[in-house]
Write an enzyme that holds these catalytic residues in place. Structure first.
Site, mmCIF file in Angstrom:
data_model
loop_
_atom_site.group_PDB
_atom_site.id
_atom_site.type_symbol
_atom_site.label_atom_id
_atom_site.label_comp_id
_atom_site.label_asym_id
_atom_site.label_seq_id
_atom_site.Cartn_x
_atom_site.Cartn_y
_atom_site.Cartn_z
ATOM 1 N N GLY A 22 0.814 -1.203 0.000
ATOM 2 C CA GLY A 22 0.000 0.000 0.000
ATOM 3 C C GLY A 22 0.850 1.257 0.000
ATOM 4 O O GLY A 22 2.068 1.220 0.195
ATOM 5 N N CYS A 23 0.194 2.385 -0.204
ATOM 6 C CA CYS A 23 0.917 3.652 -0.333
ATOM 7 C C CYS A 23 1.502 4.121 1.001
ATOM 8 O O CYS A 23 2.698 4.432 1.088
ATOM 9 C CB CYS A 23 0.006 4.716 -0.935
ATOM 10 S SG CYS A 23 -1.624 4.848 -0.176
ATOM 11 N N PHE A 24 0.696 4.168 2.057
ATOM 12 C CA PHE A 24 1.224 4.556 3.373
ATOM 13 C C PHE A 24 2.327 3.599 3.843
ATOM 14 O O PHE A 24 3.379 4.050 4.322
ATOM 15 C CB PHE A 24 0.110 4.607 4.420
ATOM 16 C CG PHE A 24 -0.787 5.813 4.336
ATOM 17 C CD1 PHE A 24 -0.267 7.102 4.396
ATOM 18 C CD2 PHE A 24 -2.161 5.665 4.217
ATOM 19 C CE1 PHE A 24 -1.097 8.215 4.338
ATOM 20 C CE2 PHE A 24 -3.002 6.772 4.157
ATOM 21 C CZ PHE A 24 -2.467 8.051 4.209
#
Length: 343
Positions: free
Chosen positions: A146-148
């Site tokens: 994921g991005c985070f």
């Protein structure tokens, strides 16, 4: 040439895959799939892609001629559609969270839906590109981070692996642009709600929290919990993650900077900023870079790490292509050499 398919072709992740893969010398985009737009021309949905004459197609398993298929879809779609393709021998790179969390109970607690089959979870390789090796023959399903987690794990990995932090002290304060919410309509991303506004959301129950904890626990060799608070900011794209962690050994800004610089010396997409400078989201916009700024508060022996990425590139499609390159033993920067768009 590797024949590639893209599922979820009408979303932001797919847009970036199409944009980036156009310049990849070893790839041809054979099919773009969208169940809601079958037979529609791509340019009707994305007018900025007038030069691409392809139409959306329906995904099929039988007679599918792709070597690799990217899934830029919600997790329920990935869980249903990916296993038959993997069974057929097609490489799949999944940008959803469907296969990231290995513990089914934890997945169901955070995602509020039934987890994928345990066999599928076991076979999926969670691949932060900077330290994951992939075997073209043995690896069939890659779970793209994921991005985070990407922004956070790239910053924390060196410190955790070197065992220089108090594992009970990790605080992650992260900001994201609205493209992270996808193209679906919701009240909180309406212009009048979002403009000139800043809000925290999903405090304590964001889907990326267990993903971050799972990977940090693997690095540390013990259970790790974090405090993670995401915020929505009125910009289109970008993530800025400010991470606070107590150091268990005495470090200065200079010595920690030296450690981080050495750790990522051979990783072209991680740029450690000079001492005294800290990155902004605009400085990585449209690129596959992760920029990290470093400061040590020597009074409290607290490291402050500022990590920025473009959530749609390094946080999604760019890293997916980086994983493709690793899978096929291409130069890791192939198709990803774009400089950030500035200003």
């Amino acid at each position: 040439m590797i024949k590639v398919g893209i599922v979820g072709g009408s979303g932001y992740g797919a847009i970036e895959l199409i944009r980036l893969l156009q310049t990849h010398p070893h790839v041809t985009i054979a099919h773009i799939y969208s169940h809601s737009k079958v037979d529609e021309p791509l340019k009707l949905t994305f007018p900025h892609l007038q030069h691409i004459m392809q139409h959306f197609e329906a995904l099929t398993v039988d007679n599918n001629d792709c070597d690799v298929i990217f899934f830029a879809t919600p997790a329920p779609v990935s869980k249903t559609c990916i296993p038959p393709l993997v069974e057929k021998g097609i490489h799949v790179i999944d940008l959803s969270g469907a296969f990231r969390i290995k513990n089914r109970e934890i997945y169901e607690a955070y995602y509020k839906e039934t987890a994928a089959a345990q066999d599928d979870l076991n076979h999926a390789i969670y691949s932060i590109s900077e330290w994951q090796s992939l075997d073209n023959n043995g690896t069939k399903l890659i779970s793209n981070p994921g991005c985070f987690p990407t922004a956070t794990l790239l910053a924390l990995h060196p410190l955790i692996s070197e065992k220089i932090v108090d594992l009970s002290s990790i605080i992650i304060d992260a900001k994201t642009g609205v493209s992270g919410a996808g193209r679906s309509l919701s009240q909180r991303v309406h212009f009048s709600e979002m403009n000139e506004n800043l809000s925290a959301y999903a405090i304590g129950n964001h889907k990326h929290k267990p993903e971050i904890e799972q990977y940090l626990s693997i690095i540390a060799g013990q259970d790790v919990s974090v405090i993670f608070t995401p915020h929505l900011v009125p910009m289109a794209r970008g993530i800025l993650s400010t991470i606070y962690v107590k150091l268990s050994s005495e470090y200065t800004t200079e010595s920690l900077h030296k450690l981080m610089t050495s750790y990522y010396a051979n990783q072209p997409f991680v740029r450690i900023r000079d001492i005294g400078t800290f990155p902004t989201t605009k400085e990585v916009l449209g690129s596959n870079y992760c920029d990290i700024g470093i400061y040590v508060d020597e009074t409290t022996q607290t490291a402050i790490l500022v990590s920025v990425i473009d959530n749609l590139v390094k946080g999604a499609s760019g890293q997916a292509i980086q994983n493709l390159n690793i899978l096929y033993d291409f130069e890791v920067t192939t198709g990803l050499k774009q400089s950030p768009v500035y200003p």
